[in-house]
Design a protein around this motif. Structure first.
Motif, PDB file in Angstrom:
ATOM      1  N   ILE A 294       9.082   3.485 -12.350  1.00 40.50           N
ATOM      2  CA  ILE A 294       8.602   3.481 -11.231  1.00 40.50           C
ATOM      3  C   ILE A 294       9.464   4.560 -10.795  1.00 40.50           C
ATOM      4  CG2 ILE A 294       9.674   1.724  -9.728  1.00 40.50           C
ATOM      5  CD1 ILE A 294      10.795  -0.108 -11.643  1.00 40.50           C
ATOM      6  N   THR A 295       8.631   4.527  -9.518  1.00 38.68           N
ATOM      7  CA  THR A 295       8.835   5.714  -8.250  1.00 38.68           C
ATOM      8  C   THR A 295       8.585   5.046  -6.784  1.00 38.68           C
ATOM      9  OG1 THR A 295       6.730   6.237  -8.436  1.00 38.68           O
ATOM     10  CG2 THR A 295       7.432   7.409  -9.506  1.00 38.68           C
ATOM     11  N   GLY A 296       8.828   5.257  -6.287  1.00 34.17           N
ATOM     12  CA  GLY A 296       8.998   5.091  -4.831  1.00 34.17           C
ATOM     13  C   GLY A 296       9.634   3.978  -5.073  1.00 34.17           C
ATOM     14  N   LEU A 297      10.844   3.787  -5.264  1.00 35.66           N
ATOM     15  CA  LEU A 297      11.775   2.163  -5.465  1.00 35.66           C
ATOM     16  C   LEU A 297      12.573   2.393  -3.835  1.00 35.66           C
ATOM     17  CD1 LEU A 297      12.340  -0.923  -6.498  1.00 35.66           C
ATOM     18  CD2 LEU A 297      13.723   0.173  -8.225  1.00 35.66           C
ATOM     19  N   LYS A 298      13.337   3.452  -4.312  1.00 30.74           N
ATOM     20  CA  LYS A 298      14.364   3.918  -3.739  1.00 30.74           C
ATOM     21  C   LYS A 298      13.814   5.124  -2.570  1.00 30.74           C
ATOM     22  CE  LYS A 298      18.032   1.887  -6.150  1.00 30.74           C
ATOM     23  NZ  LYS A 298      19.482   2.171  -6.598  1.00 30.74           N
ATOM     24  N   ASP A 299      12.629   5.422  -2.326  1.00 35.43           N
ATOM     25  CA  ASP A 299      12.387   6.913  -1.851  1.00 35.43           C
ATOM     26  C   ASP A 299      11.126   5.678  -0.785  1.00 35.43           C
ATOM     27  OD1 ASP A 299      11.138   8.349  -0.285  1.00 35.43           O
ATOM     28  OD2 ASP A 299      11.093   9.878  -1.667  1.00 35.43           O
ATOM     29  N   ASP A 300      11.190   4.918   0.084  1.00 34.96           N
ATOM     30  CA  ASP A 300       9.984   4.511   0.716  1.00 34.96           C
ATOM     31  C   ASP A 300       9.012   5.363   1.536  1.00 34.96           C
ATOM     32  OD1 ASP A 300      11.015   5.208   3.117  1.00 34.96           O
ATOM     33  OD2 ASP A 300      11.941   3.101   2.979  1.00 34.96           O
ATOM     34  N   ARG A 301       9.354   6.472   1.902  1.00 31.80           N
ATOM     35  CA  ARG A 301       7.830   7.444   1.510  1.00 31.80           C
ATOM     36  C   ARG A 301       7.068   7.257   0.863  1.00 31.80           C
ATOM     37  NH1 ARG A 301      12.383  12.209   2.749  1.00 31.80           N
ATOM     38  NH2 ARG A 301      13.428  11.480   1.266  1.00 31.80           N
ATOM     39  N   LYS A 302       6.684   6.860  -0.131  1.00 34.05           N
ATOM     40  CA  LYS A 302       6.500   7.173  -0.631  1.00 34.05           C
ATOM     41  C   LYS A 302       5.316   4.952  -1.563  1.00 34.05           C
ATOM     42  CE  LYS A 302       7.944  10.930  -3.185  1.00 34.05           C
ATOM     43  NZ  LYS A 302       8.545  11.257  -4.948  1.00 34.05           N
ATOM     44  N   PRO A 303       3.821   4.975  -1.878  1.00 29.52           N
ATOM     45  CA  PRO A 303       4.367   3.459  -2.071  1.00 29.52           C
ATOM     46  C   PRO A 303       5.253   3.636  -3.631  1.00 29.52           C
ATOM     47  CG  PRO A 303       2.124   5.112  -3.186  1.00 29.52           C
ATOM     48  CD  PRO A 303       3.902   6.061  -2.671  1.00 29.52           C
TER      49      PRO A 303
ATOM     50  N   LEU B   6      12.888  -4.876  -2.446  1.00 27.60           N
ATOM     51  CA  LEU B   6      14.157  -6.348  -2.258  1.00 27.60           C
ATOM     52  C   LEU B   6      14.321  -7.347  -3.666  1.00 27.60           C
ATOM     53  CD1 LEU B   6      16.192  -7.884  -0.624  1.00 27.60           C
ATOM     54  CD2 LEU B   6      14.268  -9.777   0.113  1.00 27.60           C
ATOM     55  N   ARG B   7      13.353  -7.418  -4.544  1.00 22.52           N
ATOM     56  CA  ARG B   7      13.589  -7.948  -5.678  1.00 22.52           C
ATOM     57  C   ARG B   7      14.152  -6.882  -7.021  1.00 22.52           C
ATOM     58  NH1 ARG B   7       9.708 -10.935  -2.928  1.00 22.52           N
ATOM     59  NH2 ARG B   7       8.819 -12.677  -3.428  1.00 22.52           N
ATOM     60  N   TRP B   8      13.558  -5.200  -6.433  1.00 21.85           N
ATOM     61  CA  TRP B   8      14.167  -4.916  -8.176  1.00 21.85           C
ATOM     62  C   TRP B   8      14.894  -4.042  -7.899  1.00 21.85           C
ATOM     63  CZ3 TRP B   8      11.563  -4.416 -12.822  1.00 21.85           C
ATOM     64  CH2 TRP B   8      10.216  -5.065 -13.021  1.00 21.85           C
ATOM     65  N   ARG B   9      15.386  -3.410  -6.272  1.00 20.23           N
ATOM     66  CA  ARG B   9      16.039  -2.345  -5.813  1.00 20.23           C
ATOM     67  C   ARG B   9      17.980  -2.583  -6.637  1.00 20.23           C
ATOM     68  NH1 ARG B   9      16.415  -3.511  -0.832  1.00 20.23           N
ATOM     69  NH2 ARG B   9      14.561  -1.884   0.004  1.00 20.23           N
ATOM     70  N   ASP B  10      18.329  -3.218  -6.865  1.00 16.56           N
ATOM     71  CA  ASP B  10      19.590  -3.864  -7.174  1.00 16.56           C
ATOM     72  C   ASP B  10      19.556  -4.092  -9.080  1.00 16.56           C
ATOM     73  OD1 ASP B  10      20.656  -2.480  -5.232  1.00 16.56           O
ATOM     74  OD2 ASP B  10      20.364  -4.305  -4.110  1.00 16.56           O
TER      75      ASP B  10
END
Length: 638
Positions: free
Chosen positions: A491-500, A458-462
């Motif tokens: 950063i990985t998994g920021l928009k793909d919540d299938r990953k940590p 939520l903090r980093w997405r946008d």
């Protein structure tokens, strides 16, 4: 890690207890403003008998129930103001209500001044306003406040109010017999018609007298009364007084099945028999992996296309949007979005369940079985053993943030415990390569799972590139005030919540160490552990239980590669501990061949209530403080 909106909701619920404690949720209603004109009388005020900010001299509440569970309430309050703070807290009398099904009439309100004059409230001193905490969800909120500005209130004066309230829904209430100020006398009376069953639970920790009579009309009259009840001391992170045995619970619902049916009718009213799809899957098949993947795919699609408005269902008009309207509009309450998700899953041949839960601070340790709709405020969906919640932070499928909370199945009336697919966990690994001149090059890696990942996403997405650089600098500042980024943040998994969610990068520090005053040793500072709340500030002498709202695990690994001119002299000792609500493990090792020192710390916090009388309470505080002590957060070198 809580979202901003969820934090606001917790503050709001606390404010309701403080500002509206005289009124149960069923009794907070709208007032028709018909006060009498200003007149003056003369009476004598008794001498003050308390050093509290105010004293509740008399609280009387008489409920007249109808066969369908609707009711009329006659409320009387008389309170003496003792201090300036008492004036600030109680000169405005606030009643919170739901305007969609509640109404009220102010009978009288007045102030008895210190010189014996009685000044009655006039029409200009009664206001009806939207509930301030729901200003961002005014499209849905029916919560309002009637505010009575009592005139000429000063220390030593008394205020007096009488109100008649009407409610057209089913009956339930939570009557507080301990408030933030002492109670000289409180009585609660229920007049119940023949044929209406009433269920109640008396406060276990308050001496209360009970009497049950029958009047001439054949109605049953229940009377509960308590006198000389001391004030309830406000303490940080204490649970609702219902969890402490200070509340009288009364309900016209006699089973959880009745409560479930009460809520279920609002959801079912907007559902129609769907056309079941057989393209992908039917629920009677045994392939759970495919079923869960389908649930996740539909949830992600709706989450991406929808904006949730976080509001308690009890503060709405008790009416939901039809699923197609929610899909077309692209927004709704958590209940609207849950209903849409339920409809979409059912159309695919799955068998989801609609659940209602409360908030993280609703523990209901000894009261969840009591059949009251007042416990259940927030809608979720369960399907194939996973739970789904449409929160503002747009959590991953199967992640709700309500891990460990109780929930009510609206179809069966079954009570169950919510379990997130992945508990809230955070793991950091930081490597320091120290030069002979004590300059540092290093790397960090942060891995977040469960609700901790939802909050960080939520903090980093946008964030824009510039905002991300600032946020990275702030993160490194928490690592060390002089740390500078060495290369871009990955950063990985920021928009793909299938990953940590994984964040990693390099950094440099010009001078890492602090020096002891005698200059015999230099100190490498370790970061303090992260707890759900700063429990280090609590007193061992508190009188109320401590509410621990989250299951949370944090792991920290620090690797220090040393130059030839540095030798470790002292570091945190290895230790392990296990308590009912806190586990911890610390391990420090040094390999002289590779000149590598490794520090590992894992802390697990477990949701629940920790009573001050529990022998583990001082042990819990001692462990928290020991883990946070400065001399346990340093590695010494020479």
């Amino acid at each position: 890690m809580k979202s901003i909106i969820r934090e606001k909701r917790l503050l709001r619920f606390g404010a309701l207890i403080l500002l509206g404690a005289l009124l149960s949720p069923a009794a907070l209603v709208h007032g028709q403003k018909t006060p009498p004109p200003v007149t003056t009388e003369h009476r004598t005020i008794p001498s003050p008998d308390s050093d509290s900010d105010a004293v509740n001299l008399k609280i009387s509440k008489h409920y007249f129930l109808n066969p369908d569970g609707s009711y009329r309430l006659r409320l009387y309050v008389k309170r003496r103001i003792m201090t300036y703070k008492g004036k600030k807290d109680y000169a405005d009398f606030k009643l919170t209500y739901n305007s969609s099904h509640q109404s009220a009439k102010l009978i009288r309100a007045s102030t008895l001044t210190t010189d014996g004059s009685v000044i009655k409230v006039n029409e200009r001193e009664v206001h009806d306003i939207p509930a301030p905490w729901n200003s961002e969800v005014s499209l849905y909120s029916r919560a309002r406040q009637m505010v009575v500005n009592l005139p000429a209130v000063e220390p030593g004066s008394e205020i007096e109010l009488e109100i008649e309230l009407l409610d057209r829904t089913g009956f339930w209430c939570k009557e507080y017999f301990r408030l933030n100020e002492p109670i000289r006398e409180k009585e609660v009376i229920f007049t119940v018609p023949p044929g209406l069953d009433l269920k109640w639970e008396k406060p276990a920790q308050v001496a209360i007298k009970e009497r049950i009579d029958r009047n001439r009309e054949g109605e049953t009259v229940y009377h509960w009364r308590a006198t000389d009840v001391p004030a309830l001391v406000p303490e940080k992170w204490a649970p609702d007084p219902v969890d402490e045995g200070f509340c009288l619970l009364v309900s016209s619902f006699t089973s959880q099945s009745q409560v479930a049916a009460f809520y279920n009718r609002f959801f079912r009213a907007e559902l129609h028999t769907p056309r079941i799809s057989t393209e992908i899957l039917a629920d009677n098949r045994s392939d759970d992996a495919k079923a869960r993947e389908l649930c996740h795919r539909i949830f992600r699609k709706l989450r991406k296309a929808s904006t949730p408005y976080i509001i308690s269902f009890q503060e709405t008009a008790f009416k939901l949007q039809a699923p197609e309207i929610t899909a077309r509009n692209g927004y709704g309450t958590d209940a609207d979005l849950a209903l849409l998700f339920f409809d979409r899953l059912r159309r695919q041949g799955l068998k989801p369940r609609i659940l209602m839960t409360g908030s993280k601070d609703d523990f209901l340790e000894d009261h969840a079985d009591f059949p009251s709709p007042g416990w259940w405020k927030t809608a979720l969906i369960e399907c194939r053993g996973e739970f789904f919640y449409f929160g503002l932070e747009k959590p991953a499928p199967g992640i709700t943030g309500f891990d460990g909370c109780r929930a009510l199945d609206l179809e069966s009336g079954e009570l169950l415990t919510i379990r997130d697919r992945e508990a809230a966990r955070g793991k950091s690994e930081i490597t320091y390569r120290i030069s002979a001149k004590h300059q540092v090059k290093g790397e960090f890696r942060l891995v977040l799972r469960g609700e901790m990942a939802s909050g960080m996403r939520l903090r980093w997405r946008d964030l824009s590139p510039g905002e991300r650089r600032i946020a990275t600098s702030q993160m490194l500042h928490d690592l060390n005030p002089t740390a500078q980024a060495a290369g871009p943040l990955k950063i990985t998994g920021l928009k793909d919540d299938r990953k940590p969610l994984i964040m990693s990068g390099g950094f440099t520090i010009a001078n890492l160490f602090a020096t002891r005053s005698d200059r015999t040793e230099i100190i490498f500072p370790l970061n303090a552990p992260v707890f759900a709340r700063p429990y280090q500030t609590l007193l061992t002498s508190r009188t109320r239980p401590l509410a621990i709202p989250d299951n949370l695990t944090t792991s920290n690994r620090v690797i220090i590669k040393l130059p030839e001119n540095l030798q470790p002299t002292r570091f945190p000792a290895n230790e392990r501990g296990e308590l009912a609500h806190l586990d911890w493990a610390i391990e420090t090792t040094y390999n002289p061949k590779t000149r590598t020192l490794t520090y590992n710390r894992t802390i697990t916090q477990k949701r629940g209530l920790l009573k001050n009388s529990d022998p583990e309470y001082p042990a819990f505080l001692a462990a928290v403080r020991n883990l946070s002590r400065a001399d346990n957060l340093g590695i010494f070198f020479k």
